[in-house]
Scaffold this motif. Sequence first.
Motif, PDB file in Angstrom:
ATOM      1  N   ALA A   1       2.259  -4.854   4.854  1.00  0.00           N
ATOM      2  CA  ALA A   1       1.866  -5.870   3.875  1.00  0.00           C
ATOM      3  C   ALA A   1       1.927  -7.268   4.483  1.00  0.00           C
ATOM      4  O   ALA A   1       1.066  -8.113   4.211  1.00  0.00           O
ATOM      5  CB  ALA A   1       2.785  -5.783   2.656  1.00  0.00           C
TER       6      ALA A   1
ATOM      7  N   ASP B   1       0.867  -1.181   0.000  1.00  0.00           N
ATOM      8  CA  ASP B   1       0.000   0.000   0.000  1.00  0.00           C
ATOM      9  C   ASP B   1       0.904   1.231   0.000  1.00  0.00           C
ATOM     10  O   ASP B   1       1.565   1.525   1.001  1.00  0.00           O
ATOM     11  CB  ASP B   1      -0.906  -0.010   1.234  1.00  0.00           C
ATOM     12  CG  ASP B   1      -1.951   1.105   1.187  1.00  0.00           C
ATOM     13  OD1 ASP B   1      -1.783   2.055   0.380  1.00  0.00           O
ATOM     14  OD2 ASP B   1      -2.921   1.033   1.960  1.00  0.00           O
TER      15      ASP B   1
ATOM     16  N   SER C   1      -0.859  -0.907  -4.861  1.00  0.00           N
ATOM     17  CA  SER C   1       0.122  -1.989  -4.802  1.00  0.00           C
ATOM     18  C   SER C   1       1.219  -1.786  -5.834  1.00  0.00           C
ATOM     19  O   SER C   1       2.421  -1.956  -5.539  1.00  0.00           O
ATOM     20  CB  SER C   1      -0.557  -3.341  -5.032  1.00  0.00           C
ATOM     21  OG  SER C   1      -1.519  -3.591  -4.031  1.00  0.00           O
TER      22      SER C   1
END
Length: 400
Positions: free
Chosen positions: A336, A303, A352
């Motif tokens: 993550a 992210d 991503s």
Amino acid sequence: MRNSDYYLPAIALGIAFVVKLPALRRGWRDPLVRSAHFLLFTAGVCFFFAAPPTIVTVNDLTGIPNFSGPLVYSIMCAFSCACLVLIVNWRGGPPETIRRHSRRWIAGYTAVIVALPVFFALGDAPVERLRDLDTYYATTPFLREMIVTYLVAHITSAAVTTALCLSWARQVQRWLRAGLVVLVIGFVLNLVFGIAKLSAVIGRWSGRDWDALSTTVAPPIVAAGGLIVTFGFLLPLLGPQISGLVRCWVNYARLGVLWRLLRTPGKRRVLPRIPWWSDPDMRLAVRETAIHDELLDLQPYFDDLVRQRAYDRAIESRLPEEDADVVGAAAMVVAAVDARSRGPLRGSEEASAAGALALTSILSSERERLVHLSRAVESPLVAPVTAARQFAASPESSSS
């Protein structure tokens, strides 16, 4: 000095010489390689033949009292010549100049080595002396000349090599400079040895008893000097290898934090088997490759918003921009891993992809960046950002 003070250095230098023999076979045509190995050889042989038990054995085998005297003196002169020739070749320069200087030193010391047994044969030394040959025969015709000749040759070599190393040390850095500094210490000790011996001989000429300088002070000085000189020549060769091995082990250990974070229980990929004798660089390369593979599998959970938030926090804490980049990437990786452990994918494909692109950019600049990423995982700047990410993703926060 005890007998072991002679034999232990001889054994150590002999082992070093044997270990370096493959390099001598490969580089026989290289004058630098030849002179380095000759120095190791002469240093070890000198310690061996200077030991009192060896002196007695050699004298008994030849049937000539004090035959070991010119033998040991000749070996010492060969060692002195090896030091000079090695310094000349090591320092470099035009090939013709190097050859000319090397030949001059070799010719000069060859003449000295030839003269020593001639002086001994012309003189008369019927009384065997194991430790004080220099002073006992300091006033004996021809033996006096033999003793002075080898001492002057030894002092000349020590003085010239000391001056050359001091001059050269100012021009170089790191391991080479460290080796030259060690050499200076060793050559100064050799110089002190020669001066102490010569002073004791001169004392005999003037009717003074300064024998302790020759029999008590000089032997341990030259023993230390010979070992230090040999170590000084080896240090620039072995230093980079040793530091490289240490660096590999340190980086391998530092990557352990990131490695343990990425290894998901129950889904661990099979790693290649590494033989126990493998060098640390291979072990480090395998761990780095496995970490990169794990990061690739983790990519769908990245992210970029988490990375940006951690980066901003690091900048606010006045970290350099490069360090802030690594902190941001570390926070994204930790988040993550947490997202993957909770099951379904979270975040958009755009976030991503942006996070993966940023991580690739950060890690592609140099190999050490992966180590920096591993160390940043434990940074206090990472925890608040990932905690906020976990709170935002929790069911309680979404239902409220």
